[in-house]
Write a protein that holds these residues in place. Structure first.
Motif, mmCIF file in Angstrom:
data_model
loop_
_atom_site.group_PDB
_atom_site.id
_atom_site.type_symbol
_atom_site.label_atom_id
_atom_site.label_comp_id
_atom_site.label_asym_id
_atom_site.label_seq_id
_atom_site.Cartn_x
_atom_site.Cartn_y
_atom_site.Cartn_z
ATOM 1 N N ASP A 35 0.800 -1.216 0.000
ATOM 2 C CA ASP A 35 0.000 0.000 0.000
ATOM 3 C C ASP A 35 0.836 1.272 0.000
ATOM 4 O O ASP A 35 0.367 2.321 -0.437
ATOM 5 N N PHE A 36 2.066 1.172 0.497
ATOM 6 C CA PHE A 36 2.893 2.369 0.651
ATOM 7 C C PHE A 36 4.190 2.206 -0.134
ATOM 8 O O PHE A 36 5.230 1.842 0.418
ATOM 9 N N ASN A 37 4.116 2.453 -1.419
ATOM 10 C CA ASN A 37 5.276 2.321 -2.294
ATOM 11 C C ASN A 37 5.177 3.351 -3.400
ATOM 12 O O ASN A 37 4.141 4.001 -3.575
ATOM 13 N N ILE A 38 6.240 3.513 -4.147
ATOM 14 C CA ILE A 38 6.280 4.542 -5.186
ATOM 15 C C ILE A 38 5.238 4.304 -6.275
ATOM 16 O O ILE A 38 4.699 5.245 -6.854
ATOM 17 N N PHE A 39 4.909 3.031 -6.508
ATOM 18 C CA PHE A 39 3.899 2.710 -7.511
ATOM 19 C C PHE A 39 2.535 3.258 -7.081
ATOM 20 O O PHE A 39 1.806 3.850 -7.876
ATOM 21 N N LYS A 60 -4.776 12.761 -8.271
ATOM 22 C CA LYS A 60 -4.848 13.881 -7.328
ATOM 23 C C LYS A 60 -5.614 13.515 -6.058
ATOM 24 O O LYS A 60 -6.437 14.289 -5.549
ATOM 25 N N ASP A 61 -5.337 12.317 -5.564
ATOM 26 C CA ASP A 61 -5.915 11.877 -4.296
ATOM 27 C C ASP A 61 -4.983 12.342 -3.177
ATOM 28 O O ASP A 61 -4.052 11.639 -2.791
ATOM 29 N N MET A 62 -5.242 13.552 -2.674
ATOM 30 C CA MET A 62 -4.310 14.183 -1.737
ATOM 31 C C MET A 62 -4.163 13.395 -0.439
ATOM 32 O O MET A 62 -3.047 13.196 0.057
ATOM 33 N N SER A 63 -5.262 12.922 0.119
ATOM 34 C CA SER A 63 -5.210 12.191 1.381
ATOM 35 C C SER A 63 -4.349 10.935 1.260
ATOM 36 O O SER A 63 -3.472 10.686 2.093
ATOM 37 N N ILE A 122 0.876 7.909 1.954
ATOM 38 C CA ILE A 122 1.970 7.123 1.372
ATOM 39 C C ILE A 122 3.298 7.854 1.540
ATOM 40 O O ILE A 122 4.316 7.257 1.907
ATOM 41 N N ALA A 123 3.288 9.168 1.278
ATOM 42 C CA ALA A 123 4.521 9.956 1.394
ATOM 43 C C ALA A 123 5.047 9.937 2.828
ATOM 44 O O ALA A 123 6.270 9.841 3.050
ATOM 45 N N TYR A 124 4.143 10.002 3.804
ATOM 46 C CA TYR A 124 4.554 9.961 5.212
ATOM 47 C C TYR A 124 5.244 8.635 5.525
ATOM 48 O O TYR A 124 6.317 8.605 6.137
ATOM 49 N N TYR A 125 4.638 7.546 5.085
ATOM 50 C CA TYR A 125 5.212 6.216 5.327
ATOM 51 C C TYR A 125 6.575 6.077 4.655
ATOM 52 O O TYR A 125 7.544 5.598 5.264
ATOM 53 N N MET A 126 6.659 6.497 3.391
ATOM 54 C CA MET A 126 7.901 6.358 2.642
ATOM 55 C C MET A 126 9.005 7.215 3.245
ATOM 56 O O MET A 126 10.165 6.806 3.298
ATOM 57 N N GLY A 127 8.656 8.412 3.706
ATOM 58 C CA GLY A 127 9.640 9.280 4.337
ATOM 59 C C GLY A 127 10.172 8.700 5.635
ATOM 60 O O GLY A 127 11.346 8.888 5.981
ATOM 61 N N LYS A 128 9.322 7.991 6.380
ATOM 62 C CA LYS A 128 9.727 7.353 7.634
ATOM 63 C C LYS A 128 10.555 6.095 7.393
ATOM 64 O O LYS A 128 11.252 5.623 8.297
ATOM 65 N N ILE A 187 11.028 16.224 2.317
ATOM 66 C CA ILE A 187 11.038 16.241 0.843
ATOM 67 C C ILE A 187 9.763 15.608 0.298
ATOM 68 O O ILE A 187 9.098 16.160 -0.585
ATOM 69 N N TYR A 188 9.419 14.435 0.822
ATOM 70 C CA TYR A 188 8.230 13.732 0.328
ATOM 71 C C TYR A 188 6.969 14.571 0.524
ATOM 72 O O TYR A 188 6.129 14.678 -0.383
ATOM 73 N N LYS A 189 6.816 15.186 1.711
ATOM 74 C CA LYS A 189 5.599 15.963 1.988
ATOM 75 C C LYS A 189 5.516 17.200 1.091
ATOM 76 O O LYS A 189 4.461 17.504 0.529
ATOM 77 N N GLU A 190 6.631 17.911 0.960
ATOM 78 C CA GLU A 190 6.625 19.103 0.110
ATOM 79 C C GLU A 190 6.400 18.735 -1.357
ATOM 80 O O GLU A 190 5.694 19.424 -2.094
ATOM 81 N N LEU A 191 7.009 17.639 -1.768
ATOM 82 C CA LEU A 191 6.866 17.184 -3.154
ATOM 83 C C LEU A 191 5.402 16.892 -3.477
ATOM 84 O O LEU A 191 4.875 17.346 -4.509
#
Length: 345
Positions: A212-216, A225-228, A233-239, A327-331
């Motif tokens: 569920d939490f990957n670059i794909f 444009k599913d912001m939520s 995903i970005a939060y998980y990947m950044g962690k 970076i992930y969140k700002e991106l």
């Protein structure tokens, strides 16, 4: 049939050449062919006397060719394998020695030269002689856009049932290291029992890729444009930056939005032609069509500029170096809000 398949079939049928010269950037196919030659040319009781394996750093062409001119002991043929042959010198004298042997190879010797990670100079006479004799085999590096199809072919060959897009997920995270991919798939085949399906959960449990939490999935969320979902995903990947290096994300998203730009320029053509031009599978076109609705040409181009800007930030150029999580969140924010931002293109 691929060249490697023909080689392996001929080895199995004992239709052998006096010389095999494998070269090229992709080590996987070279290693595969050498492994089959080691296993199948001689019987087990012949190998002790008639099978010699040496490494390029420890020998030279004159020494190898001297061995090749000897005759087998208590058998019909001998096998000489030179691994890491790229470490041997191949200057004018060595080339002439090899050319002389190629003109009159010993019928009872099978000489195998594994020259990995680079090609033999095609301008050399020895290269032309090998090619003309059908003894030169090139192992090309697989292209990134070909990787999912290659992985799917391996999944099929191994008799594994898989969920849709699994080959793309593996391609994104395992890269184009074919040996690593093959090893992972072989391990997954052992794990899967009773016709179980290879899906995201199996991969998450055994390869370390979150289904569920990957670059794909991040790409998919950004594309719609599913912001939520994108922020989750970005939060998980950044962690979990070790498993999700931000530089890999930049590369994947750059390709994705570059393809959206290309999709816009191909508007009006058939899906088949668009897929061919974009070098993607036909079924992927619907994802680009949806993303193109959310990102008009002007906005898709701006996203590419955002990716370049964030890449510089990740390296600390022009600003303080930011953590992957930031970076992930700002991106994600800038990509989804691209229509509201002023971005230099």
């Amino acid at each position: 049939m691929k060249e490697i398949d023909i080689i392996l079939k001929n080895i199995k049928n004992k239709e052998l050449l006096p010389v095999y010269f494998f070269h090229g950037e992709e080590a996987f196919y070279i290693d595969l062919a050498v492994k089959h030659l080691e296993q199948d040319v001689l019987e087990e009781d012949e190998k002790a006397f008639n099978q010699t394996v040496v490494y390029g750093r420890d020998t030279s062409y004159p020494e190898i060719l001297s061995l090749a001119r000897q005759y087998p002991m208590m058998g019909d043929r001998q096998l000489i394998i030179v691994k890491e042959a790229q470490d041997m010198k191949l200057n004018e004298d060595e080339s002439k020695a090899l050319e002389a042997y190629l003109e009159n190879p010993v019928p009872s010797t099978i000489l195998v030269i594994a020259h990995k990670h680079k090609k033999l100079d095609s301008r050399k006479k020895v290269s032309k002689m090998l090619a003309k004799a059908g003894m030169l085999f090139t192992s090309e590096k697989i292209k990134d856009y070909q990787l999912p199809a290659w992985i799917q072919g391996e999944i099929t060959r191994l008799g594994i049932k898989s969920a849709p897009n699994i080959s793309h997920l593996l391609a994104e995270y395992l890269g184009n290291d074919l040996s690593r991919i093959t090893n992972e798939l072989n391990k997954l085949k052992i794990v899967l029992k009773n016709d179980a399906v290879l899906d995201g959960k199996v991969i998450e449990d055994n390869v370390g890729i979150s289904k569920d939490f990957n670059i794909f999935e991040l790409q998919r969320a950004l594309g719609s444009k599913d912001m939520s979902k994108a922020f989750s995903i970005a939060y998980y990947m950044g962690k979990n930056k070790k498993a999700n290096p931000v530089q890999m994300a930049f590369g994947v998203l750059y390709n994705f939005f570059s393809n959206i730009v290309l999709y816009h320029t191909l508007s009006g053509q058939s899906p088949q032609n668009i897929a061919a031009e974009m070098r993607v599978a036909p079924y992927a076109i619907k994802d680009y069509a949806e993303a193109a609705r959310f990102y008009p040409l002007k906005h898709a181009t701006r996203v590419i500029s955002i990716l370049r800007e964030m890449d510089l930030k990740s390296k600390g150029l022009g600003v303080r170096q930011m953590e992957d999580e930031e970076i992930y969140k700002e991106l994600v924010y800038k990509i989804i809000k691209v229509d509201e931002l002023k971005v230099k293109v």
